[in-house]
Design an enzyme around this catalytic site. Structure first.
Site, PDB file in Angstrom:
ATOM      1  N   MET A 146       0.728  -1.414  -0.214  1.00  0.00           N
ATOM      2  CA  MET A 146       0.152   0.260  -0.562  1.00  0.00           C
ATOM      3  C   MET A 146       0.513   1.378   0.208  1.00  0.00           C
ATOM      4  O   MET A 146       0.527   2.463  -0.397  1.00  0.00           O
ATOM      5  CB  MET A 146      -1.068  -0.188   1.100  1.00  0.00           C
ATOM      6  CG  MET A 146      -1.551  -1.058   1.631  1.00  0.00           C
ATOM      7  SD  MET A 146      -3.500  -1.034   1.855  1.00  0.00           S
ATOM      8  CE  MET A 146      -1.783  -0.916   3.619  1.00  0.00           C
ATOM      9  N   GLY A 147       2.356   1.136  -0.538  1.00  0.00           N
ATOM     10  CA  GLY A 147       2.818   2.707  -0.906  1.00  0.00           C
ATOM     11  C   GLY A 147       3.805   2.624   1.173  1.00  0.00           C
ATOM     12  O   GLY A 147       3.892   1.896   2.059  1.00  0.00           O
ATOM     13  N   HIS A 156       9.068   1.284   3.448  1.00  0.00           N
ATOM     14  CA  HIS A 156      10.282   0.974   4.589  1.00  0.00           C
ATOM     15  C   HIS A 156      10.455   0.016   4.651  1.00  0.00           C
ATOM     16  O   HIS A 156      10.699  -0.284   3.536  1.00  0.00           O
ATOM     17  CB  HIS A 156       9.337   1.720   5.844  1.00  0.00           C
ATOM     18  CG  HIS A 156       8.646   0.594   6.169  1.00  0.00           C
ATOM     19  ND1 HIS A 156       8.088  -0.467   6.120  1.00  0.00           N
ATOM     20  CD2 HIS A 156       7.155   0.743   6.099  1.00  0.00           C
ATOM     21  CE1 HIS A 156       7.848  -1.394   6.473  1.00  0.00           C
ATOM     22  NE2 HIS A 156       6.516  -0.792   6.258  1.00  0.00           N
ATOM     23  N   GLY A 213      10.454  -2.490   5.711  1.00  0.00           N
ATOM     24  CA  GLY A 213      10.666  -4.413   5.829  1.00  0.00           C
ATOM     25  C   GLY A 213       9.748  -4.652   4.253  1.00  0.00           C
ATOM     26  O   GLY A 213       9.870  -5.523   3.683  1.00  0.00           O
ATOM     27  N   HIS A 214       9.139  -3.456   3.767  1.00  0.00           N
ATOM     28  CA  HIS A 214       9.285  -3.525   2.200  1.00  0.00           C
ATOM     29  C   HIS A 214       9.650  -4.247   1.207  1.00  0.00           C
ATOM     30  O   HIS A 214      10.081  -4.804   0.293  1.00  0.00           O
ATOM     31  CB  HIS A 214       8.189  -2.150   1.102  1.00  0.00           C
ATOM     32  CG  HIS A 214       6.843  -2.146   1.904  1.00  0.00           C
ATOM     33  ND1 HIS A 214       6.598  -1.094   3.125  1.00  0.00           N
ATOM     34  CD2 HIS A 214       5.637  -2.323   2.180  1.00  0.00           C
ATOM     35  CE1 HIS A 214       5.788  -0.946   3.435  1.00  0.00           C
ATOM     36  NE2 HIS A 214       4.710  -1.320   2.712  1.00  0.00           N
ATOM     37  N   GLY A 220       4.943 -10.423   4.082  1.00  0.00           N
ATOM     38  CA  GLY A 220       5.562 -10.392   5.382  1.00  0.00           C
ATOM     39  C   GLY A 220       4.968 -10.806   6.494  1.00  0.00           C
ATOM     40  O   GLY A 220       3.797 -10.678   6.909  1.00  0.00           O
ATOM     41  N   GLN A 221       5.912 -11.683   7.895  1.00  0.00           N
ATOM     42  CA  GLN A 221       6.038 -12.028   8.587  1.00  0.00           C
ATOM     43  C   GLN A 221       4.814 -11.119   9.510  1.00  0.00           C
ATOM     44  O   GLN A 221       4.064 -11.880   9.984  1.00  0.00           O
ATOM     45  CB  GLN A 221       6.894 -12.803   9.372  1.00  0.00           C
ATOM     46  CG  GLN A 221       6.518 -13.332  10.482  1.00  0.00           C
ATOM     47  CD  GLN A 221       5.383 -14.726  10.181  1.00  0.00           C
ATOM     48  OE1 GLN A 221       5.263 -15.743   9.395  1.00  0.00           O
ATOM     49  NE2 GLN A 221       4.482 -14.434  10.853  1.00  0.00           N
ATOM     50  N   SER A 226       6.441  -0.027  10.009  1.00  0.00           N
ATOM     51  CA  SER A 226       5.057  -0.110   9.536  1.00  0.00           C
ATOM     52  C   SER A 226       4.684   1.388   8.870  1.00  0.00           C
ATOM     53  O   SER A 226       5.521   1.557   9.736  1.00  0.00           O
ATOM     54  CB  SER A 226       4.171  -0.093  10.245  1.00  0.00           C
ATOM     55  OG  SER A 226       2.803   0.073  10.015  1.00  0.00           O
ATOM     56  N   SER A 227       4.377   1.350   7.757  1.00  0.00           N
ATOM     57  CA  SER A 227       3.704   2.531   7.427  1.00  0.00           C
ATOM     58  C   SER A 227       3.107   3.510   8.364  1.00  0.00           C
ATOM     59  O   SER A 227       3.038   4.967   8.734  1.00  0.00           O
ATOM     60  CB  SER A 227       3.117   2.333   6.475  1.00  0.00           C
ATOM     61  OG  SER A 227       3.479   1.427   5.519  1.00  0.00           O
TER      62      SER A 227
HETATM   63  P1  AMP Z   1       1.710  -2.712   3.360  1.00  0.00           P
HETATM   64  O1  AMP Z   1       1.871  -2.302   2.268  1.00  0.00           O
HETATM   65  O2  AMP Z   1       1.806  -2.788   4.718  1.00  0.00           O
HETATM   66  O3  AMP Z   1       0.262  -3.397   3.138  1.00  0.00           O
HETATM   67  O4  AMP Z   1       2.277  -4.038   2.823  1.00  0.00           O
HETATM   68  C1  AMP Z   1       2.934  -4.964   1.878  1.00  0.00           C
HETATM   69  C2  AMP Z   1       3.777  -5.891   2.506  1.00  0.00           C
HETATM   70  O5  AMP Z   1       4.436  -5.473   3.202  1.00  0.00           O
HETATM   71  C3  AMP Z   1       3.389  -6.834   3.530  1.00  0.00           C
HETATM   72  O6  AMP Z   1       2.994  -8.498   2.595  1.00  0.00           O
HETATM   73  C4  AMP Z   1       3.418  -6.766   4.620  1.00  0.00           C
HETATM   74  O7  AMP Z   1       3.534  -7.903   5.655  1.00  0.00           O
HETATM   75  C5  AMP Z   1       5.034  -6.242   4.376  1.00  0.00           C
HETATM   76  N1  AMP Z   1       5.224  -5.867   5.266  1.00  0.00           N
HETATM   77  C6  AMP Z   1       4.791  -4.572   6.319  1.00  0.00           C
HETATM   78  N2  AMP Z   1       5.855  -3.679   7.040  1.00  0.00           N
HETATM   79  C7  AMP Z   1       6.675  -4.777   7.597  1.00  0.00           C
HETATM   80  C8  AMP Z   1       7.728  -5.370   7.748  1.00  0.00           C
HETATM   81  N3  AMP Z   1       8.250  -4.612   9.175  1.00  0.00           N
HETATM   82  N4  AMP Z   1       9.066  -5.992   7.861  1.00  0.00           N
HETATM   83  C9  AMP Z   1       7.989  -7.297   7.263  1.00  0.00           C
HETATM   84  N5  AMP Z   1       7.358  -7.157   5.693  1.00  0.00           N
HETATM   85  C10 AMP Z   1       6.457  -5.881   6.084  1.00  0.00           C
END
Ligand code: AMP
Length: 281
Positions: free
Chosen positions: A30-31, A34, A36-37, A147-148, A185-186
């Site tokens: 979702m942009g 960071h 993690g992404h 991501g876990q 986290s975003s």
């Molecule tokens: P999101 O943009 O929050 O929807 O996340 C997109 C992907 O990145 C999802 O598979 C999340 O689980 C993963 N993700 C988000 N934060 C982290 C993190 N801190 N470590 C690893 N993966 C992450």
């Protein structure tokens, strides 16, 4: 790197890659990218010929009182970060492109979407499965990287791809954390200084719980009670849930054994944070 906004144009690029027998790794996001992404993107880069990421803040996975409007959308920065990681295509669809007028279909994974985050966010996982189902059909990746950190999401999406025979391998990557342990986290950018500082208690409480379990504690009720006390004592966070569940089925476990996930959701003001730890006893 190409920035692609339409499904049609994405499909024609993908057809060319497939004609050349290239493998495609896909990272849905979702942009507000960071580390993690970026870890998911780097793994995908190492393992595939072509890397495609999507950036779409999916309205269907937000409840009416949730943070859809305030969710960060740093478009230029995201594009730069993706470019630096040698992403081949960033798929950046509009809402209209994903949900054109007349859109009526949804994907629903039953049962496991009603507990934990699903209990406090009704409809959330239906939004997630619907959009990721569409994205898989559009991108047709060989491997999708998740991501876990979003533990329940990984179980739900694995279930969906298995049940609906999506020809994609789902790979789960470890949670990337800030130096003090807070899961990236975003949403962290919305925390006040005090909330940010005290939010470190979430990972600390998970680590302490794991330590006690590995030292012999088997009562999930006692673990949850002590985690609750630790979080309430050290932060202003309001606990949504803390649960010890079977890592595959997400069913609560009373006497801890097997593959266990300890998972939690805590609200700091209007910012809802989640975290988890998985281990085998
Ligand atoms: P999101 O943009 O929050 O929807 O996340 C997109 C992907 O990145 C999802 O598979 C999340 O689980 C993963 N993700 C988000 N934060 C982290 C993190 N801190 N470590 C690893 N993966 C992450």
């Amino acid at each position: 790197m190409r920035i692609v906004k339409s499904v049609q144009s994405l499909r024609s690029s993908i057809k060319k890659y497939k004609d050349q027998n290239k493998t495609i790794g896909f990272v849905p996001t979702m942009g507000a990218l960071h580390e993690g992404h970026l870890a998911l993107i780097r793994k995908s880069r190492r393992e595939n010929d072509i890397v495609i990421i999507s950036v779409f803040v999916n309205p269907k996975q937000f409840g009416p009182k949730e943070d859809f409007n305030s969710y960060s959308r740093p478009e230029k920065k995201d594009i730069l970060l993706a470019k630096n990681e040698k992403v081949d295509i960033i798929f950046y669809p509009s809402e209209k492109e994903m949900y054109p007028t007349g859109f009526l279909t949804s994907i629903n994974v039953e049962g496991i979407t009603d507990v934990l985050c699903g209990a406090s966010r009704p409809g959330h996982f239906q939004g997630v499965t619907t959009v990721v189902g569409k994205l898989i059909n559009i991108v047709t990746p060989d491997v999708m990287y998740l991501g876990q950190k979003d533990a329940q999401q990984t179980i739900v999406l694995k279930r969906m791809t298995a049940d609906l025979n999506f020809p994609v391998t789902v790979k789960i990557c470890p949670t990337v954390r800030e130096a003090d342990g807070l899961a990236m986290s975003s949403r962290n950018r919305h925390l006040t200084a005090r909330q940010r500082e005290t939010a470190t208690v979430l990972y600390k409480s998970l680590k302490n719980a794991k330590k006690r379990i590995l030292a012999g504690e088997r009562s999930s009720a006692r673990i949850i009670r002590s985690m609750r006390a630790e979080i309430e004592k050290n932060s202003p966070g309001k606990i949504d849930y803390i649960a010890c569940v079977n890592a595959d089925s997400l069913t609560p476990i009373k006497q801890l054994k097997g593959k266990v996930t300890i998972t939690l959701a805590v609200k700091f003001g209007r910012t809802r944070l989640i975290d988890n730890t998985i281990f085998r006893i």
